[in-house]
Design a protein around this motif. Structure first.
Motif, PDB file in Angstrom:
ATOM      1  N   GLY A   1      -0.401  13.004  -3.158  1.00 48.57           N
ATOM      2  CA  GLY A   1      -1.837  13.008  -3.328  1.00 48.57           C
ATOM      3  C   GLY A   1      -2.240  12.673  -4.751  1.00 48.57           C
ATOM      4  N   ALA A   2      -3.498  12.935  -5.062  1.00 47.86           N
ATOM      5  CA  ALA A   2      -4.022  12.685  -6.408  1.00 47.86           C
ATOM      6  C   ALA A   2      -3.352  13.598  -7.413  1.00 47.86           C
ATOM      7  CB  ALA A   2      -5.538  12.877  -6.412  1.00 47.86           C
ATOM      8  N   PRO A   3      -3.324  13.203  -8.679  1.00 50.48           N
ATOM      9  CA  PRO A   3      -2.699  14.048  -9.703  1.00 50.48           C
ATOM     10  C   PRO A   3      -3.346  15.432  -9.743  1.00 50.48           C
ATOM     11  CG  PRO A   3      -3.182  11.862 -10.579  1.00 50.48           C
ATOM     12  CD  PRO A   3      -3.843  11.937  -9.231  1.00 50.48           C
ATOM     13  N   GLU A   4      -2.531  16.456  -9.906  1.00 45.87           N
ATOM     14  CA  GLU A   4      -3.044  17.816  -9.967  1.00 45.87           C
ATOM     15  C   GLU A   4      -3.801  18.042 -11.265  1.00 45.87           C
ATOM     16  OE1 GLU A   4       0.313  20.316  -9.497  1.00 45.87           O
ATOM     17  OE2 GLU A   4       0.591  19.851  -7.371  1.00 45.87           O
ATOM     18  N   GLY A   5      -4.918  18.767 -11.167  1.00 45.37           N
ATOM     19  CA  GLY A   5      -5.721  19.068 -12.339  1.00 45.37           C
ATOM     20  C   GLY A   5      -6.610  17.927 -12.757  1.00 45.37           C
TER      21      GLY A   5
ATOM     22  N   ALA B   1      -6.914   9.631  -0.451  1.00 46.10           N
ATOM     23  CA  ALA B   1      -7.441   9.324  -1.779  1.00 46.10           C
ATOM     24  C   ALA B   1      -6.525   8.389  -2.559  1.00 46.10           C
ATOM     25  CB  ALA B   1      -7.650  10.615  -2.569  1.00 46.10           C
ATOM     26  N   VAL B   2      -5.241   8.350  -2.232  1.00 42.12           N
ATOM     27  CA  VAL B   2      -4.303   7.479  -2.959  1.00 42.12           C
ATOM     28  C   VAL B   2      -3.662   6.448  -2.035  1.00 42.12           C
ATOM     29  CG1 VAL B   2      -3.824   9.246  -4.684  1.00 42.12           C
ATOM     30  CG2 VAL B   2      -2.391   9.109  -2.628  1.00 42.12           C
TER      31      VAL B   2
ATOM     32  N   ARG C   1       0.846  -1.184   0.000  1.00 36.78           N
ATOM     33  CA  ARG C   1       0.000   0.000   0.000  1.00 36.78           C
ATOM     34  C   ARG C   1       0.888   1.243   0.000  1.00 36.78           C
ATOM     35  NH1 ARG C   1      -2.434   1.315   4.278  1.00 36.78           N
ATOM     36  NH2 ARG C   1      -4.151   2.510   3.361  1.00 36.78           N
ATOM     37  N   LEU C   2       0.491   2.223  -0.788  1.00 37.47           N
ATOM     38  CA  LEU C   2       1.281   3.441  -0.872  1.00 37.47           C
ATOM     39  C   LEU C   2       1.422   4.099   0.492  1.00 37.47           C
ATOM     40  CD1 LEU C   2       2.799   5.500  -2.586  1.00 37.47           C
ATOM     41  CD2 LEU C   2       0.610   6.627  -3.036  1.00 37.47           C
ATOM     42  N   ALA C   3       0.336   4.101   1.280  1.00 41.86           N
ATOM     43  CA  ALA C   3       0.405   4.710   2.613  1.00 41.86           C
ATOM     44  C   ALA C   3       1.447   4.013   3.476  1.00 41.86           C
ATOM     45  CB  ALA C   3      -0.959   4.665   3.280  1.00 41.86           C
ATOM     46  N   ASP C   4       1.505   2.686   3.409  1.00 43.56           N
ATOM     47  CA  ASP C   4       2.489   1.944   4.202  1.00 43.56           C
ATOM     48  C   ASP C   4       3.901   2.189   3.672  1.00 43.56           C
ATOM     49  OD1 ASP C   4       0.377   0.901   5.672  1.00 43.56           O
ATOM     50  OD2 ASP C   4       0.208  -0.897   4.416  1.00 43.56           O
ATOM     51  N   PHE C   5       4.020   2.267   2.362  1.00 44.67           N
ATOM     52  CA  PHE C   5       5.324   2.536   1.752  1.00 44.67           C
ATOM     53  C   PHE C   5       5.862   3.893   2.200  1.00 44.67           C
ATOM     54  CE2 PHE C   5       7.716   4.569  -1.698  1.00 44.67           C
ATOM     55  CZ  PHE C   5       8.752   3.665  -1.852  1.00 44.67           C
ATOM     56  N   LEU C   6       5.015   4.903   2.194  1.00 44.66           N
ATOM     57  CA  LEU C   6       5.452   6.244   2.575  1.00 44.66           C
ATOM     58  C   LEU C   6       5.761   6.324   4.071  1.00 44.66           C
ATOM     59  CD1 LEU C   6       3.055   8.413   0.383  1.00 44.66           C
ATOM     60  CD2 LEU C   6       5.488   7.920  -0.004  1.00 44.66           C
TER      61      LEU C   6
END
Length: 346
Positions: free
Chosen positions: A342-346, A301-302, A280-285
């Motif tokens: 976070g989510a991609p900008e735009g 969100a990600v 999971r990205l959250a765990d990775f970070l």
């Protein structure tokens, strides 16, 4: 002796705490011009204030209490915890200095006063007197206490990898000294082994079976690569578990979790890499954040995006910069030390 120098011998806790707070702020890199002016006013308001400040400078030079990466903003929960701990320790030292700093250092248990420690992002390998190899992970601290009856490491913070050397006499000899590792959760005894120990000081009431709803407990993890390790919880010494090579587990001062299969990534950090397989990205970070100062946040969100790969820990900046090429995310730097994925900008 002047009245000010006489008064400093009885420095009260209020002045010591004020001096510690000002000293930390002005060395953090976060102080504004107004705050620097107010600190100068505080120092000039009373001779005892100035002497307390000078003592804080001497103590910091002696113990190197403030880490080299202190310029990071103290923003995250762990950073705030560390900031409070340093301020409290410095304040106590300001009061305790006249009765001897060395004795206080040995009794305090504070990570920044340990025999050996690493800063955030630093790793260090040591050779102990008996030939044991000790590797400290990021933000780790350990005391070494060898005597005539045992070889003891006290893990004050972080994570260590130990490759034990045999004692100078055989294990069945009366003078044999067992190799021990102590954490607040309990005592580990190495049985001819190579193993990893990690200390976690969070509330772990929900992490181990049987602890739900109970008060927080000291919590540690151990993984055995070779040999075996005996685990003895601090408050439940009769509950002994022998962990074999290829196993890992977690334990508190009252309970030991059932052993699990050893993670192949458990000692990757000693080689300077972070390996992820559908993590999971959250765990990775969260894991990556252990190796960089400041705050590294993951937008919910990600958080559940999955990431795989092998990443170098020597410089976490390129790892973050590469994320948008691998995942639909953006990396936003509020400052060098406050980053949000976070989510991609735009």
């Amino acid at each position: 002796m002047s009245a000010a120098h006489s008064n400093i011998q009885g420095l009260n806790e209020r002045v010591a705490l004020q001096a510690a707070q000002w000293f930390f702020l002005l060395n953090s890199g976060d102080a504004t011009a107004t705050e620097r002016h107010r600190c100068a006013q505080w120092r000039a308001a009373d001779p005892v204030h100035e002497i307390a400040w000078q003592r804080a400078e001497r103590i910091n030079q002696t113990f190197q209490m403030l880490p080299g990466d202190l310029a990071m903003p103290a923003l995250g929960r762990q950073a705030r915890t560390d900031r409070r701990a340093v301020i409290k320790t410095l304040a106590v030292l300001l009061v305790a200095a006249p009765v001897g700093w060395q004795g206080w250092r040995l009794a305090s248990g504070h990570p920044w006063l340990a025999d050996h420690r690493t800063q955030t992002g630093e790793r260090r390998e040591l050779r102990l007197p008996d030939g044991t190899r000790l590797t400290l992970n990021t933000a780790s601290a350990v005391d070494v206490a060898y005597d005539g009856t045992r070889r003891l490491l006290r893990l004050r913070a972080g994570e260590i990898l130990i490759d034990t050397a045999p004692d100078s006499v055989a294990a069945n000899h009366p003078a044999y000294r067992p190799f021990m590792v102590e954490t607040p959760a309990g005592m580990l005894r190495a049985l001819g082994t190579r193993f990893v120990v990690r200390r976690l000081d969070d509330d772990v009431s929900a992490k181990l079976p049987g602890l739900n709803g109970s008060a927080a407990h000291a919590y540690s993890e151990v993984a055995v690569l070779d040999g075996a390790v005996e685990i003895r919880p601090a408050a439940n010494a009769d509950r002994v578990l022998v962990l074999r090579a290829g196993q890992q587990t977690a334990f508190t001062d009252i309970a030991v979790e059932a052993p699990g299969v050893l993670s192949p990534q458990v000692d990757d950090w000693a080689r300077g890499i972070l390996r992820a397989t559908d993590m999971r990205l959250a765990d990775f970070l969260t894991e990556l954040g252990r190796y960089r100062p400041g705050v590294l946040r993951c937008d919910p969100a990600v958080a559940d995006l999955k990431i795989s790969g092998v990443f170098q820990l020597r410089d976490t900046g390129p790892v973050l910069d590469s994320l948008p090429q691998a995942l639909p995310v953006s990396v936003h730097y509020r400052t060098r030390y406050w980053v949000t994925v976070g989510a991609p900008e735009g």
